[in-house]
Write a protein that holds these residues in place. Structure first.
Motif, PDB file in Angstrom:
ATOM      1  N   ASP A  37      42.092  28.932  36.424  1.00 51.51           N
ATOM      2  CA  ASP A  37      41.450  27.985  35.512  1.00 51.51           C
ATOM      3  C   ASP A  37      40.326  27.307  36.303  1.00 51.51           C
ATOM      4  O   ASP A  37      40.584  26.484  37.190  1.00 51.51           O
ATOM      5  CB  ASP A  37      42.493  26.956  35.036  1.00 51.51           C
ATOM      6  N   LYS A  38      39.080  27.675  35.996  1.00 50.48           N
ATOM      7  CA  LYS A  38      37.956  27.233  36.835  1.00 50.48           C
ATOM      8  C   LYS A  38      37.774  25.714  36.818  1.00 50.48           C
ATOM      9  O   LYS A  38      37.255  25.137  37.769  1.00 50.48           O
ATOM     10  CB  LYS A  38      36.659  27.952  36.409  1.00 50.48           C
ATOM     11  N   TYR A  39      38.221  25.074  35.741  1.00 52.43           N
ATOM     12  CA  TYR A  39      38.137  23.611  35.677  1.00 52.43           C
ATOM     13  C   TYR A  39      39.158  22.990  36.641  1.00 52.43           C
ATOM     14  O   TYR A  39      38.824  22.112  37.432  1.00 52.43           O
ATOM     15  CB  TYR A  39      38.371  23.140  34.235  1.00 52.43           C
ATOM     16  N   MET A  86      39.892  33.172  32.048  1.00 50.59           N
ATOM     17  CA  MET A  86      39.565  34.571  31.731  1.00 50.59           C
ATOM     18  C   MET A  86      38.107  34.945  32.015  1.00 50.59           C
ATOM     19  O   MET A  86      37.593  35.916  31.466  1.00 50.59           O
ATOM     20  CB  MET A  86      39.891  34.917  30.263  1.00 50.59           C
ATOM     21  N   ALA A  87      37.430  34.182  32.880  1.00 50.15           N
ATOM     22  CA  ALA A  87      36.013  34.446  33.145  1.00 50.15           C
ATOM     23  C   ALA A  87      35.842  35.514  34.232  1.00 50.15           C
ATOM     24  O   ALA A  87      36.593  35.539  35.198  1.00 50.15           O
ATOM     25  CB  ALA A  87      35.339  33.160  33.599  1.00 50.15           C
ATOM     26  N   TYR A  88      34.869  36.384  34.044  1.00 52.45           N
ATOM     27  CA  TYR A  88      34.439  37.296  35.103  1.00 52.45           C
ATOM     28  C   TYR A  88      33.068  37.866  34.739  1.00 52.45           C
ATOM     29  O   TYR A  88      32.720  37.941  33.563  1.00 52.45           O
ATOM     30  CB  TYR A  88      35.448  38.432  35.350  1.00 52.45           C
ATOM     31  N   ASN A  96      30.606  27.288  44.371  1.00 57.27           N
ATOM     32  CA  ASN A  96      30.614  27.710  42.964  1.00 57.27           C
ATOM     33  C   ASN A  96      32.029  28.032  42.516  1.00 57.27           C
ATOM     34  O   ASN A  96      32.576  27.378  41.646  1.00 57.27           O
ATOM     35  CB  ASN A  96      29.675  28.900  42.754  1.00 57.27           C
ATOM     36  N   GLU A  97      32.643  29.039  43.118  1.00 52.57           N
ATOM     37  CA  GLU A  97      34.025  29.358  42.750  1.00 52.57           C
ATOM     38  C   GLU A  97      34.668  30.208  43.827  1.00 52.57           C
ATOM     39  O   GLU A  97      33.998  30.763  44.697  1.00 52.57           O
ATOM     40  CB  GLU A  97      34.091  30.066  41.397  1.00 52.57           C
ATOM     41  N   ILE A  98      36.000  30.312  43.711  1.00 52.65           N
ATOM     42  CA  ILE A  98      36.796  31.052  44.687  1.00 52.65           C
ATOM     43  C   ILE A  98      37.545  32.161  43.967  1.00 52.65           C
ATOM     44  O   ILE A  98      37.984  31.983  42.829  1.00 52.65           O
ATOM     45  CB  ILE A  98      37.804  30.093  45.362  1.00 52.65           C
TER      46      ILE A  98
HETATM   47 MG    MG Z   1      34.710  34.046  38.539  1.00 48.61          MG
END
Ligand code: MG
Ligand code: ATP
Ligand code: MG
Length: 383
Positions: free
Chosen positions: A105-107, A150-152, A266-268
């Motif tokens: 969950d990116k948040y 579910m992001a990619y 940004n993200e991991i």
């Molecule tokens: Mg990603």
């Protein structure tokens, strides 16, 4: 070399490259994925793989009953059942159920990173169009609306250019819960792979530059051609971020460098990562092998580059016809220092990662020159 059996949730290209590394060490790996001939299963015939979804609790249980260690090649798995398996204590989960759950969950991932003092772009939860308008007032435009889950490959991202696009943006991503991020006008995107052994030892790979096209990784330049102080800072941010997540294995850390040299995370990814494919040919030990060593608590291999320069280019499907993907590969056959990786995917689709090519060489200039005909074959006329 190790009697413990490993089960991987997901059998795509990352699983396939994990199997390649594992097979050289006689390690036993079982895959859980829906297709009977997924990229990873295709190249490992010594184990009884499981056919089923990597987010199906029953199938994850079935995999767990056959192995000593569970790991993932994708974070969009059922983290609840992983947590239960971890608590039962018979099977180790790598990196850990908490880490997979927080990162998927990116948040929540951003909240976690922020609480550990890791620099991230400003962000806010978005419940509806009104909330996004409020975010627009606070952050200005453009801003990035993102799916929490579910992001990619940029699926789940929407660049909102002005207030007039707010309704359309919220509608477009309505299938998942949302948050918004302030636009990061970065000068470069960087990535660092970090590996942690089960005994806690941490090593990081060199800082690389990633170049995205339509939010999909296009090129990875290793090492990043940046100021040494910025690279050191990026490596430190990446290592500190990974230290905040428990568990063994490899992690991919994506970052932005701003004009003033500031780094924003940004993200991991709690798994091998596209920005680390280059490690197969360009580093002493690949990200895939080090992932296996890390989760099995075997000594980690050196993460240093063994060549002066490397560039990786992704091969994306342009339509349903795979022949387009073979054009850059045919060209790569003629190029010194180029290694072709095709993933054996049965269905070709526009924007789908079908393979990659890694070039290594004596200097970045030489590698860039060798890359030219390959890029030209991929997209005639585009530099
Ligand atoms: Mg990603
Ligand atoms: P991945 O395939 O790496 O998992 P993803 O779908 O999770 O990607 P992000 O990594 O969040 O998506 O974003 C994809 C790309 O969009 C980034 O690499 C970057 O180029 C751009 N991007 C993301 N967030 C921002 C931002 N806040 N400001 C500017 N550009 C951004
Ligand atoms: Mg990303």
């Amino acid at each position: 070399m190790n009697n413990q059996k490993v089960g991987i949730l997901g059998g795509g290209q990352l699983g396939r490259m994990m199997i390649e590394a594992a097979s050289r060490l006689n390690l036993q790996v079982t895959i859980l994925d829906a297709p009977i001939d997924s990229p990873a299963k295709q190249i490992e015939s010594t184990q009884p793989h499981i056919q089923g979804a990597f987010n199906d609790a029953t199938k994850i249980r079935e995999l767990a009953s056959q192995v000593d260690i569970l790991t993932v090649e994708i974070e969009h798995v059922d983290a609840g059942v992983l947590a239960a398996i971890e608590t039962e204590g018979k099977v180790r989960v790598c990196p850990s159920a908490f880490t997979v759950k927080t990162i998927q969950d990116k948040y929540n991932q951003k909240k976690h990173l922020e609480s550990f003092g890791i620099p991230v772009a400003e962000y806010v939860e978005i419940a509806d169009a009104e909330a996004l308008k409020e975010a627009g007032k606070k952050f200005g435009y453009p801003l990035m609306l993102k799916s929490k889950t579910m992001a990619y490959d940029g699926k789940g991202n929407y660049v909102v250019k002005n207030e007039g696009e707010v309704e359309k943006a919220v509608e477009a991503l309505s299938k998942t819960p949302l948050y918004a991020e302030k636009w990061a006008p970065f000068v470069k995107e960087l990535a660092v792979m970090v590996v942690r052994r089960a005994n806690g030892e941490i090593l990081s790979y060199p800082v690389v530059e990633t170049i995205h096209k339509n939010s999909i990784c296009h090129l990875v330049i290793a090492p990043a051609q940046i100021d040494g102080a910025v690279a050191t800072k990026a490596q430190k941010v990446a290592e500190n971020a990974i230290k905040s997540f428990p568990g063994a294995g490899i992690f991919g850390v994506e970052m932005f460098v701003m004009a003033n040299g500031e780094i924003l995370l940004n993200e991991i990814a709690p798994r091998p990562h596209n920005s680390g494919h280059y490690t197969i040919e360009a580093c002493e030990t690949s990200q895939y092998e080090n992932h296996m060593r890390a989760i099995l608590d075997m000594p980690l291999g050196s993460t240093a580059m063994k060549v002066p320069a490397s560039i990786m280019v992704n091969i994306l499907g342009s339509n349903t016809d795979m022949t387009e993907c073979y054009k850059p590969c045919q060209e790569a056959l003629l190029v010194d220092g180029a290694t072709i990786h095709l993933y054996g995917k049965k269905e070709c689709r526009a924007g789908r990662k079908m393979g990659h090519i890694t070039l290594v060489g004596e200097s970045m200039m030489q590698v860039q020159k060798n890359l030219k005909p390959i890029l030209e074959a991929m997209e005639p006329g585009v530099e």
